[in-house]
Enzyme design. Structure first.
Site, mmCIF file in Angstrom:
data_model
loop_
_atom_site.group_PDB
_atom_site.id
_atom_site.type_symbol
_atom_site.label_atom_id
_atom_site.label_comp_id
_atom_site.label_asym_id
_atom_site.label_seq_id
_atom_site.Cartn_x
_atom_site.Cartn_y
_atom_site.Cartn_z
ATOM 1 N N GLU A 174 0.798 -1.228 0.000
ATOM 2 C CA GLU A 174 0.000 0.000 0.000
ATOM 3 C C GLU A 174 0.831 1.280 0.000
ATOM 4 O O GLU A 174 0.807 2.061 0.969
ATOM 5 C CB GLU A 174 -0.959 -0.009 1.189
ATOM 6 C CG GLU A 174 -1.891 -1.197 1.181
ATOM 7 C CD GLU A 174 -2.967 -1.121 2.258
ATOM 8 O OE1 GLU A 174 -2.868 -0.256 3.144
ATOM 9 O OE2 GLU A 174 -3.916 -1.920 2.197
ATOM 10 N N ASN A 316 -5.783 -4.713 -2.326
ATOM 11 C CA ASN A 316 -6.320 -4.682 -0.967
ATOM 12 C C ASN A 316 -7.588 -3.844 -1.015
ATOM 13 O O ASN A 316 -7.528 -2.643 -1.304
ATOM 14 C CB ASN A 316 -5.325 -4.033 0.011
ATOM 15 C CG ASN A 316 -4.049 -4.848 0.172
ATOM 16 O OD1 ASN A 316 -3.921 -5.957 -0.357
ATOM 17 N ND2 ASN A 316 -3.104 -4.305 0.905
ATOM 18 N N TYR A 318 -11.197 -2.632 0.918
ATOM 19 C CA TYR A 318 -11.988 -2.581 2.150
ATOM 20 C C TYR A 318 -13.338 -1.888 1.999
ATOM 21 O O TYR A 318 -14.309 -2.296 2.593
ATOM 22 C CB TYR A 318 -11.200 -1.876 3.271
ATOM 23 C CG TYR A 318 -10.071 -2.729 3.800
ATOM 24 C CD1 TYR A 318 -10.300 -3.655 4.813
ATOM 25 C CD2 TYR A 318 -8.784 -2.643 3.264
ATOM 26 C CE1 TYR A 318 -9.279 -4.461 5.295
ATOM 27 C CE2 TYR A 318 -7.756 -3.450 3.741
ATOM 28 C CZ TYR A 318 -8.016 -4.359 4.757
ATOM 29 O OH TYR A 318 -7.009 -5.166 5.217
ATOM 30 N N GLU A 384 -5.797 -8.465 0.509
ATOM 31 C CA GLU A 384 -6.409 -8.105 1.789
ATOM 32 C C GLU A 384 -7.862 -7.764 1.568
ATOM 33 O O GLU A 384 -8.211 -7.051 0.622
ATOM 34 C CB GLU A 384 -5.752 -6.858 2.416
ATOM 35 C CG GLU A 384 -4.414 -7.094 3.042
ATOM 36 C CD GLU A 384 -3.850 -5.832 3.690
ATOM 37 O OE1 GLU A 384 -4.617 -4.985 4.185
ATOM 38 O OE2 GLU A 384 -2.622 -5.698 3.681
HETATM 39 C C1 BGC Z 1 -3.127 -2.523 5.867
HETATM 40 C C2 BGC Z 1 -3.160 -3.347 7.136
HETATM 41 C C3 BGC Z 1 -4.264 -2.841 8.040
HETATM 42 C C4 BGC Z 1 -5.577 -3.002 7.312
HETATM 43 C C5 BGC Z 1 -6.799 -2.580 8.107
HETATM 44 C C6 BGC Z 1 -4.478 -2.180 5.323
HETATM 45 O O1 BGC Z 1 -4.461 -0.842 4.922
HETATM 46 O O2 BGC Z 1 -2.318 -3.139 4.910
HETATM 47 O O3 BGC Z 1 -1.904 -3.275 7.735
HETATM 48 O O4 BGC Z 1 -4.264 -3.472 9.274
HETATM 49 O O5 BGC Z 1 -5.566 -2.210 6.152
HETATM 50 O O6 BGC Z 1 -6.777 -1.230 8.411
#
Ligand code: BGC
Length: 481
Positions: A174, A316, A318, A384
């Site tokens: 990241e 990654n 989220y 992730e």
């Molecule tokens: C990161 C992790 C972090 C996760 C949740 C990602 O941005 O790579 O290290 O714990 O998000 O915030």
């Protein structure tokens, strides 16, 4: 073509990688054990100052430096095919350079890698996950050009030492987060706040460092070791706040360019930054009376060197945001005013245990399609994805599993319906761990850890049991894709 009603259709492709991810500083502890050098997070957390929840530190964390066997049990219990972890740069090279090698650090990672392989788990190794050796930071860290070569040497050392067994490498985790949080906003270690300059410089050096490490592997190790090298990029998905507003649509394009395109375009497309970024930063820099754009430029040679330096795409993901323009103020340079776009959450979206993480499973499908379209249809590993509970968590995390299940169904749709070449999925994270500025107050693990107990027991959440079934079936049960 696609019939949604037979079991076969719930299956992921053959040889799909099922994993979980961790990072050294977040789990290892042993901050000064066996000759490890200091890194920026050691320094940052030891300075206190309420920048981290209750001034907590990663000094002990999950104790994985001494409790690796316990982590391995969790990995085996889940039946993972892959495990992604990161190397603590300063555990291996205490001052960040190959001038002195800490053999105890080498031994530790050898043990981790060997025991994974003995259990037929594929190691996926990240070289740098936010924990810059303090000695390198003292020389300027990612704001210094010198770090490009220092990182390349560190990468070479790792390829030479572990590359006979590690076949999937991630250079940098990241770079967006490092650039923005660590060198622009100063909320992450080393806490630098050089607004409008720091993030661009750091990103530029990280891109060059990544590209040089990729070439080092390609030229000196690939033919023998036959591995692959990439970089892990994070991005929100972005939708215009008002789909009928041209201004919102333009702001959305800027948002995606400034976050994902900043790194993905140089690496996957043409060796250079997105046009809109170049135009916006240069325009504002001029208005601010500067001679040159605050966004550094790549030379033609560098562009050629940069292009194509990833053997697969690591994403990654989220969350998602709805985007509208935000009024840029030109007096003070900053990345945010250059981007001039603002992301908001739809109030309908549930928020997981950390304020920024609105749960939007369909955002992942759209982001995957966008990557397919704009990055040359690469093989993608979702390195992730996860959902947090805030402390105290419940072990029967039914809601969290619902989020996972919905997200996994979107991944299946991306594969089956949109033809995205998704090769694997990694949960963030194997264990509850040190969640950066949120400390131990936010829990992303498949396994719970009681941080008050000296033996730091690992106990599976309900999500761990459910994920085990998915891994075993290589598919979802009863979930229509
Ligand atoms: C990161 C992790 C972090 C996760 C949740 C990602 O941005 O790579 O290290 O714990 O998000 O915030």
């Amino acid at each position: 073509m696609y019939a949604a009603d037979t079991m076969e259709n719930y299956q992921y492709p053959k040889d799909f990688a099922w994993g979980a991810s961790t990072a050294a500083y977040q789990i290892e502890g042993g901050w000064d054990a066996d000759g490890k050098g200091l890194n920026v997070w050691d320094t940052f957390t030891h300075q206190g100052g309420d920048r981290v929840f209750k001034n907590q530190t990663g000094d002990v964390a999950c104790g994985s430096y001494t409790l690796w066997e316990e982590d391995l049990k969790c990995i085996k219990q889940l039946g993972l095919t892959h495990y992604r972890f990161s190397i603590s740069w300063s555990r291996l090279l205490p001052d960040g350079t190959t001038g002195f090698i800490n053999q105890k650090g080498v031994d530790y990672y050898n043990m981790v890698i060997d025991s994974l392989l003995e259990n037929t788990v594929v190691p996926v190794v990240t070289l740098y996950h936010f924990d810059m050796p303090q000695a390198i930071e003292d020389e300027g860290g990612w704001n210094s050009e010198k770090t490009v070569d220092t990182f390349e040497n560190f990468a070479r050392f790792c390829f030479k030492t572990f590359g006979n067994r590690v076949k999937l490498w991630i250079t940098i985790n990241e770079p967006y987060v490092v650039a923005k949080h660590s060198y622009e906003d100063g909320v992450f270690a080393p806490g630098k706040t050089n607004k409008g300059f720091g993030a661009y410089q750091a990103a530029h050096n990280m891109l060059l460092a990544h590209a040089k490490a990729w070439h080092a592997y390609n030229n000196s190790y690939k033919s023998q070791q036959k591995g692959l090298v990439s970089i892990a990029l994070n991005s929100d998905w972005a939708e215009p706040f008002d789909p009928n507003s041209t201004k919102d649509k333009e702001a959305t394009e800027r948002y995606l360019a400034f976050r994902l395109g900043w790194f993905a375009k140089p690496i996957f497309v043409d060796g250079d930054y997105p046009e809109v970024m170049k135009v916006e930063v240069s325009k504002r820099s001029k208005e601010q009376g500067l001679q040159n754009s605050r966004l550094p430029e790549f030379t033609n040679e560098e562009k050629v060197m940069m292009k194509g330096t990833a053997d697969f795409f690591c994403l990654n993901y989220y969350t998602t945001r709805m985007i509208k323009p935000c009024s840029a103020t030109n007096e003070e340079p900053s990345y945010d005013s250059d981007m001039a776009a603002e992301g908001v959450k739809d109030p309908e979206w549930p928020v997981s245990g950390i304020e920024w993480l609105a749960v939007v499973p369909w955002g992942l499908r759209r982001l995957l399609a966008y990557i397919k379209d704009t990055c040359g249809d690469p093989a993608v590993y979702i390195t992730e994805n996860g959902f947090a509970q805030s402390d105290p968590p419940v072990l029967k995390d039914l809601q969290r599993w619902e989020y996972f299940e919905k997200t996994l169904a979107e991944v299946l749709k991306a594969i089956r319906l949109d033809g995205v070449n998704v090769k694997g999925y990694f949960v963030w994270s194997l264990l509850d761990n040190f969640e950066w500025t949120s400390g131990y107050n936010v829990r992303f693990g498949l396994f719970h850890i009681d941080f008050d107990r000296i033996d730091l027991p690992r106990v599976p959440y309900h999500s761990a049991a459910e994920y085990t079934k998915v891994v075993k079936m290589n598919g979802l049960s009863g979930q229509k894709a």
